[in-house]
Motif scaffolding. Sequence first.
Motif, PDB file in Angstrom:
ATOM      1  N   VAL A  88     -14.005 -23.652  33.137  1.00 23.82           N
ATOM      2  CA  VAL A  88     -12.766 -24.261  32.926  1.00 23.82           C
ATOM      3  C   VAL A  88     -13.218 -25.925  32.749  1.00 23.82           C
ATOM      4  CG1 VAL A  88     -10.536 -25.165  34.025  1.00 23.82           C
ATOM      5  CG2 VAL A  88     -11.300 -22.724  34.261  1.00 23.82           C
ATOM      6  N   ARG A  89     -12.710 -26.508  31.817  1.00 25.80           N
ATOM      7  CA  ARG A  89     -12.693 -28.027  31.533  1.00 25.80           C
ATOM      8  C   ARG A  89     -11.524 -28.509  32.074  1.00 25.80           C
ATOM      9  NH1 ARG A  89     -17.479 -26.789  32.150  1.00 25.80           N
ATOM     10  NH2 ARG A  89     -19.123 -27.030  30.546  1.00 25.80           N
ATOM     11  N   VAL A  90     -11.581 -29.903  32.583  1.00 29.03           N
ATOM     12  CA  VAL A  90     -10.660 -30.688  32.794  1.00 29.03           C
ATOM     13  C   VAL A  90     -10.334 -31.515  31.648  1.00 29.03           C
ATOM     14  CG1 VAL A  90      -9.259 -32.556  34.184  1.00 29.03           C
ATOM     15  CG2 VAL A  90     -10.269 -30.538  35.190  1.00 29.03           C
TER      16      VAL A  90
ATOM     17  N   LEU B 123      -1.297 -34.615  22.648  1.00 28.24           N
ATOM     18  CA  LEU B 123      -2.266 -34.020  21.915  1.00 28.24           C
ATOM     19  C   LEU B 123      -3.776 -34.434  22.410  1.00 28.24           C
ATOM     20  CD1 LEU B 123      -2.289 -32.367  18.525  1.00 28.24           C
ATOM     21  CD2 LEU B 123      -4.262 -34.121  19.116  1.00 28.24           C
ATOM     22  N   ALA B 124      -4.517 -33.297  22.506  1.00 28.30           N
ATOM     23  CA  ALA B 124      -5.827 -33.616  22.834  1.00 28.30           C
ATOM     24  C   ALA B 124      -6.900 -32.778  22.070  1.00 28.30           C
ATOM     25  CB  ALA B 124      -5.965 -33.233  24.099  1.00 28.30           C
ATOM     26  N   HIS B 125      -7.918 -33.553  21.264  1.00 24.73           N
ATOM     27  CA  HIS B 125      -8.647 -32.784  20.256  1.00 24.73           C
ATOM     28  C   HIS B 125     -10.040 -32.753  20.807  1.00 24.73           C
ATOM     29  CE1 HIS B 125      -9.429 -31.972  15.670  1.00 24.73           C
ATOM     30  NE2 HIS B 125     -10.347 -31.234  16.555  1.00 24.73           N
ATOM     31  N   CYS B 126     -10.417 -31.552  21.385  1.00 27.91           N
ATOM     32  CA  CYS B 126     -11.941 -31.977  21.798  1.00 27.91           C
ATOM     33  C   CYS B 126     -13.126 -31.967  20.787  1.00 27.91           C
ATOM     34  CB  CYS B 126     -12.088 -30.586  22.592  1.00 27.91           C
ATOM     35  SG  CYS B 126     -11.274 -30.184  23.966  1.00 27.91           S
ATOM     36  N   GLY B 127     -14.132 -32.737  21.181  1.00 29.48           N
ATOM     37  CA  GLY B 127     -15.251 -32.881  20.198  1.00 29.48           C
ATOM     38  C   GLY B 127     -16.144 -31.904  20.047  1.00 29.48           C
ATOM     39  N   ASP B 128     -16.032 -30.826  20.944  1.00 27.65           N
ATOM     40  CA  ASP B 128     -16.984 -29.798  20.776  1.00 27.65           C
ATOM     41  C   ASP B 128     -16.315 -28.395  21.336  1.00 27.65           C
ATOM     42  OD1 ASP B 128     -17.657 -29.411  23.971  1.00 27.65           O
ATOM     43  OD2 ASP B 128     -17.721 -31.557  23.468  1.00 27.65           O
ATOM     44  N   PRO B 129     -17.034 -27.190  21.062  1.00 31.39           N
ATOM     45  CA  PRO B 129     -16.054 -25.884  21.617  1.00 31.39           C
ATOM     46  C   PRO B 129     -16.072 -25.951  23.055  1.00 31.39           C
ATOM     47  CG  PRO B 129     -17.712 -25.360  19.871  1.00 31.39           C
ATOM     48  CD  PRO B 129     -17.905 -26.692  20.329  1.00 31.39           C
ATOM     49  N   LEU B 130     -16.806 -26.545  23.914  1.00 30.48           N
ATOM     50  CA  LEU B 130     -16.381 -26.368  25.370  1.00 30.48           C
ATOM     51  C   LEU B 130     -15.771 -27.616  25.984  1.00 30.48           C
ATOM     52  CD1 LEU B 130     -19.828 -25.115  26.335  1.00 30.48           C
ATOM     53  CD2 LEU B 130     -17.790 -23.601  26.144  1.00 30.48           C
ATOM     54  N   CYS B 131     -15.614 -28.511  25.200  1.00 32.84           N
ATOM     55  CA  CYS B 131     -14.762 -29.924  25.612  1.00 32.84           C
ATOM     56  C   CYS B 131     -15.575 -30.556  26.481  1.00 32.84           C
ATOM     57  CB  CYS B 131     -13.285 -29.551  26.268  1.00 32.84           C
ATOM     58  SG  CYS B 131     -11.901 -28.832  24.894  1.00 32.84           S
TER      59      CYS B 131
END
Length: 532
Positions: free
Chosen positions: A37-39, A74-82
């Motif tokens: 889990v990533r915050v 809206l949050a857009h992660c920069g990698d698959p695992l955030c």
Amino acid sequence: MSGRFGSGCAALAICGVAAFTSGTDAVEAAEPPPAEVRVVDAAGTVGEFASLVLDGAGNPVVAYFDETTGDLKLAHCGDPLCDGATSPVVLDSDGGTDPSLALDASGHPVVSFYGPGRGDLEDLGALMLMRCDDPDCIGDVAVVLDDSGDLGLGSSLALDADDQYSIAYHNGTDNGFGGLAVLAFGERFHVETGDFQVGPSMSMALGSEDDVAIAYVTEPPNSGLYFARCDGPICEGRLVDPAASQLGTSVSMQLDDNGWPVIAYHDRADGDLKIARCTNGFCAPEDRSVTIDPLDPVPGLPIVISVSGWPDTCSEVELDYLDGSVAPNDAGEVLGSWGTLELDAGAGTATVIAPSQPEEYNLRVSGAVLTCGEPYYSSDFFVGFPPPPQPAGTISPMWLNSDGVLAIDVRADGWPGACPSLDVNISGPLGIANVAPTTVFVGTIQLVDGAGTLRSPASVLDGIDGWRSVDLWDVTASGPVEQCQGAYTTELGRAPVTTLPATGAARSAIPVALCALFGGMVLLAISRRRVP
């Protein structure tokens, strides 16, 4: 689709990673956990109504509600695992909720949501839409799509191949208590839900022909899982799970490769997570059947095929016959087709002609998979050989020994008056070892008022070795079917022909021989008297 996290931070769970973190506290697991889990956002109470998609690189993109500020984010992660830093952006600062997120062909977010207080009355909400000009939605503004009532709760959005949107959403003013509306390709559809109140949870997808598929739930006391498929301005919901007595507010749906719905939902009554997999494109109940009359048809004669129990959405089916010696499936060899049968309310009847080749067949009834379901195969049926037609008349063959000449005498009687003549054939020999059965043409009977006689010398059989020892023959008389109604076959003789009694000249030789015999005896007696 939208969902809820508990109050606190917004977090993402990624399966298959070896450690687990929650908030700022790390816990070492004794066993490798199924997810990490990533915050993503910890600023206040955030994460409600989360809607997630993955971009082209597999990076998560999430739209969600910030309860602390009342913002839609809206949050857009920069990698698959955030793992990298993520900077959420505000999509709507006026309390937007219930987002549904999709990415267009350029990877730019498109978000539908509920905008409180933006309906045609101050206390009503409106259906909103935001199309972002970049992957992170920097500086974009939402527009009102439908403000004709309290509209937009539970919105579910999908894009077609041309990035045109379709949105299913709750209509809080429909029927005075809540219904379901669809805005698809610029046209507003109405979903007929009867007198039941629709809950603010639904899930929508587009079919292969850009038809709109929607799963939704109704509120207690008439709680149930429903499905609707729309390709026009009015479509009707169909009950999928009547056993669900008190459904929750969560429903999610996907269409499988056939375009058939697979629906996950929560049943509050028993606390279960359920999945409904429909067996056709409309989640319609099926009691499909096919009957063939007769089951043993004759080549070239009519067969009546009756189809029933198809979904009402199935307007026509194809009737094909396959090789019945193989398992009935799509790989079976199609031997022929009887064409298209139009259905009315899922039923129809066709009269077709049986195949000309006697053998085993299988009937396949198939239509568009989306509207008719899987192809249906009937039980095997056998096309048999036609029985010989039964004519009106008969024949009476017999052996005739006249004047020492053996002949075949055939009398015909009772044939239709229109029957002009009959050809007579004898089949044999029967029962002679090493001699193949042979058919010999005997002659033609000319008929007058359906009766006539043929007398033919038995010498016509001289070409068959040993025919005189045969004691049983088949005799067949046949004429034009239209005038004579077919052929008639009977048997000739059971006694060997050599035992037949003589007639005519042969009988006259007997008294001559007797006279000669007795005359000789008289002369002998006289001569004996004259001897001294």
